[in-house]
Design a protein around this motif. Structure first.
Motif, PDB file in Angstrom:
ATOM      1  N   PRO A  19       0.844  -1.199   0.000  1.00 14.28           N
ATOM      2  CA  PRO A  19       0.000   0.000   0.000  1.00 14.28           C
ATOM      3  C   PRO A  19       0.880   1.250   0.000  1.00 14.28           C
ATOM      4  N   GLY A  20       0.556   2.198  -0.850  1.00 10.84           N
ATOM      5  CA  GLY A  20       1.363   3.410  -0.939  1.00 10.84           C
ATOM      6  C   GLY A  20       2.439   3.347  -2.002  1.00 10.84           C
ATOM      7  N   VAL A  21       2.516   2.235  -2.734  1.00  5.84           N
ATOM      8  CA  VAL A  21       3.487   2.070  -3.826  1.00  5.84           C
ATOM      9  C   VAL A  21       2.694   1.796  -5.102  1.00  5.84           C
ATOM     10  N   TYR A  22       3.114   2.416  -6.209  1.00  5.89           N
ATOM     11  CA  TYR A  22       2.288   2.429  -7.416  1.00  5.89           C
ATOM     12  C   TYR A  22       3.103   2.096  -8.666  1.00  5.89           C
ATOM     13  N   SER A  23       2.412   2.032  -9.798  1.00  2.91           N
ATOM     14  CA  SER A  23       3.096   1.744 -11.057  1.00  2.91           C
ATOM     15  C   SER A  23       4.121   2.827 -11.391  1.00  2.91           C
ATOM     16  N   PRO A  34       2.693 -11.410 -13.321  1.00  2.00           N
ATOM     17  CA  PRO A  34       1.507 -11.328 -12.460  1.00  2.00           C
ATOM     18  C   PRO A  34       1.243  -9.932 -11.901  1.00  2.00           C
ATOM     19  N   THR A  35       2.284  -9.167 -11.625  1.00  2.00           N
ATOM     20  CA  THR A  35       2.076  -7.809 -11.105  1.00  2.00           C
ATOM     21  C   THR A  35       1.391  -6.932 -12.143  1.00  2.00           C
ATOM     22  N   ILE A  36       1.808  -7.071 -13.393  1.00  2.00           N
ATOM     23  CA  ILE A  36       1.212  -6.288 -14.470  1.00  2.00           C
ATOM     24  C   ILE A  36      -0.254  -6.677 -14.647  1.00  2.00           C
ATOM     25  N   GLU A  37      -0.541  -7.955 -14.541  1.00  2.00           N
ATOM     26  CA  GLU A  37      -1.923  -8.425 -14.673  1.00  2.00           C
ATOM     27  C   GLU A  37      -2.809  -7.858 -13.565  1.00  2.00           C
ATOM     28  N   ASP A  38      -2.221  -7.633 -12.396  1.00  2.00           N
ATOM     29  CA  ASP A  38      -2.995  -7.096 -11.267  1.00  2.00           C
ATOM     30  C   ASP A  38      -3.253  -5.595 -11.394  1.00  2.00           C
ATOM     31  N   LEU A  39      -2.462  -4.908 -12.216  1.00  2.00           N
ATOM     32  CA  LEU A  39      -2.604  -3.458 -12.337  1.00  2.00           C
ATOM     33  C   LEU A  39      -3.875  -3.086 -13.097  1.00  2.00           C
ATOM     34  N   SER A  40      -4.453  -1.955 -12.753  1.00  2.00           N
ATOM     35  CA  SER A  40      -5.577  -1.411 -13.505  1.00  2.00           C
ATOM     36  C   SER A  40      -5.094  -0.908 -14.854  1.00  2.00           C
ATOM     37  N   MET A  41      -6.015  -0.613 -15.749  1.00  2.00           N
ATOM     38  CA  MET A  41      -5.633  -0.069 -17.055  1.00  2.00           C
ATOM     39  C   MET A  41      -4.922   1.270 -16.904  1.00  2.00           C
ATOM     40  N   GLU A  42      -5.391   2.093 -15.978  1.00  2.00           N
ATOM     41  CA  GLU A  42      -4.786   3.420 -15.827  1.00  2.00           C
ATOM     42  C   GLU A  42      -3.367   3.316 -15.280  1.00  2.00           C
ATOM     43  N   ALA A  43      -3.130   2.350 -14.416  1.00  2.00           N
ATOM     44  CA  ALA A  43      -1.772   2.128 -13.915  1.00  2.00           C
ATOM     45  C   ALA A  43      -0.873   1.598 -15.019  1.00  2.00           C
ATOM     46  N   PHE A 101      12.715   5.455 -20.412  1.00  2.00           N
ATOM     47  CA  PHE A 101      13.616   4.306 -20.267  1.00  2.00           C
ATOM     48  C   PHE A 101      14.435   4.108 -21.535  1.00  2.00           C
ATOM     49  N   GLY A 102      14.150   4.931 -22.543  1.00  2.00           N
ATOM     50  CA  GLY A 102      14.880   4.860 -23.804  1.00  2.00           C
ATOM     51  C   GLY A 102      14.136   4.154 -24.910  1.00  2.00           C
ATOM     52  N   ALA A 103      13.055   3.432 -24.568  1.00  2.00           N
ATOM     53  CA  ALA A 103      12.304   2.681 -25.577  1.00  2.00           C
ATOM     54  C   ALA A 103      11.347   3.610 -26.319  1.00  2.00           C
ATOM     55  N   LYS A 104      11.109   3.309 -27.582  1.00  2.00           N
ATOM     56  CA  LYS A 104      10.146   4.082 -28.374  1.00  2.00           C
ATOM     57  C   LYS A 104       8.740   3.535 -28.212  1.00  2.00           C
ATOM     58  N   PHE A 105       8.655   2.268 -27.807  1.00  2.00           N
ATOM     59  CA  PHE A 105       7.375   1.570 -27.676  1.00  2.00           C
ATOM     60  C   PHE A 105       7.275   0.921 -26.304  1.00  2.00           C
ATOM     61  N   GLY A 106       6.097   0.948 -25.729  1.00  2.00           N
ATOM     62  CA  GLY A 106       5.794   0.159 -24.548  1.00  2.00           C
ATOM     63  C   GLY A 106       4.523  -0.602 -24.860  1.00  2.00           C
ATOM     64  N   VAL A 107       4.438  -1.866 -24.463  1.00  2.00           N
ATOM     65  CA  VAL A 107       3.262  -2.658 -24.818  1.00  2.00           C
ATOM     66  C   VAL A 107       2.918  -3.635 -23.704  1.00  2.00           C
ATOM     67  N   ILE A 108       1.616  -3.837 -23.502  1.00  2.00           N
ATOM     68  CA  ILE A 108       1.095  -4.800 -22.541  1.00  2.00           C
ATOM     69  C   ILE A 108      -0.039  -5.560 -23.223  1.00  2.00           C
ATOM     70  N   ARG A 109      -0.082  -6.859 -23.051  1.00  2.00           N
ATOM     71  CA  ARG A 109      -1.122  -7.652 -23.720  1.00  2.00           C
ATOM     72  C   ARG A 109      -2.507  -7.264 -23.187  1.00  2.00           C
ATOM     73  N   PRO A 110      -3.511  -7.244 -24.065  1.00  2.00           N
ATOM     74  CA  PRO A 110      -4.874  -6.964 -23.611  1.00  2.00           C
ATOM     75  C   PRO A 110      -5.464  -8.153 -22.861  1.00  2.00           C
ATOM     76  N   ASP A 111      -6.345  -7.879 -21.908  1.00  2.00           N
ATOM     77  CA  ASP A 111      -7.007  -8.932 -21.147  1.00  2.00           C
ATOM     78  C   ASP A 111      -8.424  -8.481 -20.809  1.00  2.00           C
ATOM     79  N   GLU A 112      -9.056  -9.136 -19.852  1.00  2.00           N
ATOM     80  CA  GLU A 112     -10.436  -8.803 -19.510  1.00  2.00           C
ATOM     81  C   GLU A 112     -10.561  -7.372 -18.990  1.00  2.00           C
ATOM     82  N   LYS A 113      -9.533  -6.889 -18.304  1.00  2.00           N
ATOM     83  CA  LYS A 113      -9.567  -5.502 -17.827  1.00  2.00           C
ATOM     84  C   LYS A 113      -9.589  -4.532 -19.011  1.00  2.00           C
ATOM     85  N   THR A 114      -8.835  -4.861 -20.040  1.00  2.00           N
ATOM     86  CA  THR A 114      -8.815  -4.038 -21.249  1.00  2.00           C
ATOM     87  C   THR A 114     -10.194  -4.021 -21.893  1.00  2.00           C
TER      88      THR A 114
END
Length: 468
Positions: free
Chosen positions: A175-179, A205-214, A225-238
């Motif tokens: 609690p008190g720590v975020y994405s 698993p941590t990413i799966e637990d995060l909300s879409m906004e996080a 971080f230097g990357a041009k792209f960031g990506v996360i697989r879509p799931d039921e939250k999406t």
């Protein structure tokens, strides 16, 4: 060997070009705003060309819009850019979420809110933090003004495929720590250039637990971080997030069926793989002048290691061995495409509990969109902040980029929920400290930075924002 999600999306959009060289990608969605679009529209006009796909283009006004009085634009350049976008959208048939519109907001906010940001798409915008949309399982990236013109004319863009960087995140956040703390930790550990040349996929698993906004916050700062792209697989939250939004697919069931196929293979190859356990992760704050100059809250500032550190200490007027609670804060800014969503405001409000803004702090909140503003007001959330002494503003980029009147004064220290703390980013000689919205709110009422994990007695036991 299996493919990553990024590989699959890339391959689905290649129209021409050989592997290892620049390839022509089809663009499913082009988001535009008033700052980087005028040149492209003018080139079309001079060449007598039409806009290739106005139905795949969506515009908003964000960078230059004032947040005190949105219709009182005092800067002549800002006024000209806004008027130019309004005329261009009218001339070329582009949907514009105009100044004062119920859906107007920061360009990286409106796509998800409108439901036009959808898994499987390629999305471009003349802004580096377009990577935010990767949280929905897209290839999303920022482009330059000349590339904006190319997409206007062809609905395609030439790009060289990057390598794959996987970041597996495990453990349960305290609690008190975020994405925001996760990404600041990664950047401080590995540097602002570690992801250069990579498409970064967050999973585990941590990413799966995060909300879409996080998740959006993580992908937003993949750029730092230097990357041009960031990506996360879509799931039921999406899927739940996108349902029944203005631009959600009419063929909903068919779209969802496709979205569920979008994931990396179990034996997918990553050119580089990082694994982090966030169980004991601390809240992070930056002390210096790059996002890499961040530390766990309880740490002391490091000794000078090189000229960059020396320059940062001089600019920030800090010294090695100091701690975050010693930083003489004067300003707090809660906003930007990184952390100005309704969830951010809800989490921050947990640390109010009837307290007031410290007398020496000037704090203001800029919702990232009018939808967030209206929702916060309907919930009574905005009034809680106002009653505490925060200034409640209209939506826009605000002092994230300081090109619209919202400027941190010279030599003043600001706790900021944005993504960049470079010299002068929030105003000439301003001093920016990146942190989560919760950390920013707590610093506002305490008058200095304070550990969000140690304020339990001040937070409603059930985590709600409605306790007195």
């Amino acid at each position: 060997m299996g493919k990553t999600l990024f590989d699959k999306l890339w391959d689905q959009h290649v129209l021409a070009g050989e592997e290892g060289e620049a390839q022509l990608l089809y663009v499913d969605l082009h988001l535009i705003h008033e700052v980087t679009s005028p040149q492209g529209f003018e080139s079309l006009r001079l060449a007598g060309r039409p806009l290739r796909a106005p139905e795949k283009t969506l515009a908003t006004i964000d960078h230059n819009v004032p947040t005190k009085d949105i219709f009182n634009i005092r800067d002549l350049i800002a006024e000209k850019q806004i008027e130019t976008l309004q005329k261009n959208c009218q001339d070329f048939g582009v949907e514009l979420l105009d100044n004062g519109d119920d859906y107007q907001g920061i360009v990286h906010m409106i796509g998800p809110e409108q439901g036009i940001t959808q898994p499987g798409k390629t999305i471009v915008c003349g802004d580096s933090h377009t990577a935010s949309h990767g949280a929905f399982g897209t290839i999303a990236f920022g482009i330059g003004s000349s590339e904006v013109e190319h997409v206007f004319a062809t609905q395609c863009i030439w790009q060289k495929k990057p390598k794959n960087l996987g970041v597996k995140v495990t453990g349960q956040l305290q609690p008190g720590v975020y994405s925001k703390d996760i990404i600041l930790h990664l950047i401080s550990e590995y540097g602002t250039d570690f992801g250069t040349g990579y498409a970064l996929e967050f999973f585990g698993p941590t990413i799966e637990d995060l909300s879409m906004e996080a998740r959006i916050t993580l992908c937003n700062m993949a750029i730092e971080f230097g990357a041009k792209f960031g990506v996360i697989r879509p799931d039921e939250k999406t899927i739940d997030y996108l349902k029944d939004r203005p631009h959600s697919p009419k063929n909903w069931d068919e779209a969802v069926e496709y979205w569920k196929t979008l994931k990396s293979d179990e034996n997918a190859h990553y050119d580089e793989l990082l694994e982090i356990d966030v169980t004991d992760l601390s809240p992070y704050v930056t002390w210096g002048t790059t996002p890499a100059m961040g530390l766990p809250y309880e740490a002391s500032f490091p000794n000078v290691r090189d000229h960059s550190d020396e320059r940062a200490y001089e600019y920030m007027d800090l010294k090695p061995g100091m701690t975050f609670d010693e930083i003489p804060l004067s300003y707090v800014f809660i906003g930007s495409c990184t952390n100005s969503r309704i969830e951010d405001l809800i989490e921050g409000a947990k640390y109010l509990k009837g307290r007031k803004v410290a007398p020496h702090i000037d704090a203001y909140i800029v919702p990232g969109s009018r939808q967030v503003k209206l929702q916060a007001e309907e919930m009574g959330l905005a009034q809680q902040y106002i009653d505490a002494g925060f200034k409640w503003r209209e939506p826009g980029c605000s002092s994230c980029i300081a090109m619209n009147g919202d400027i941190i004064p010279p030599k003043k220290h600001c706790a900021s929920t944005t993504n960049r703390n470079f010299e002068g980013r929030q105003g000439p000689e301003s001093r920016t400290h990146l942190c989560s919205p919760a950390m920013a709110v707590l610093a506002t009422v305490k008058g200095h930075f304070y550990d969000t994990r140690r304020d339990d007695q001040e937070v409603a036991p059930d985590g709600t924002i409605y306790s007195a």
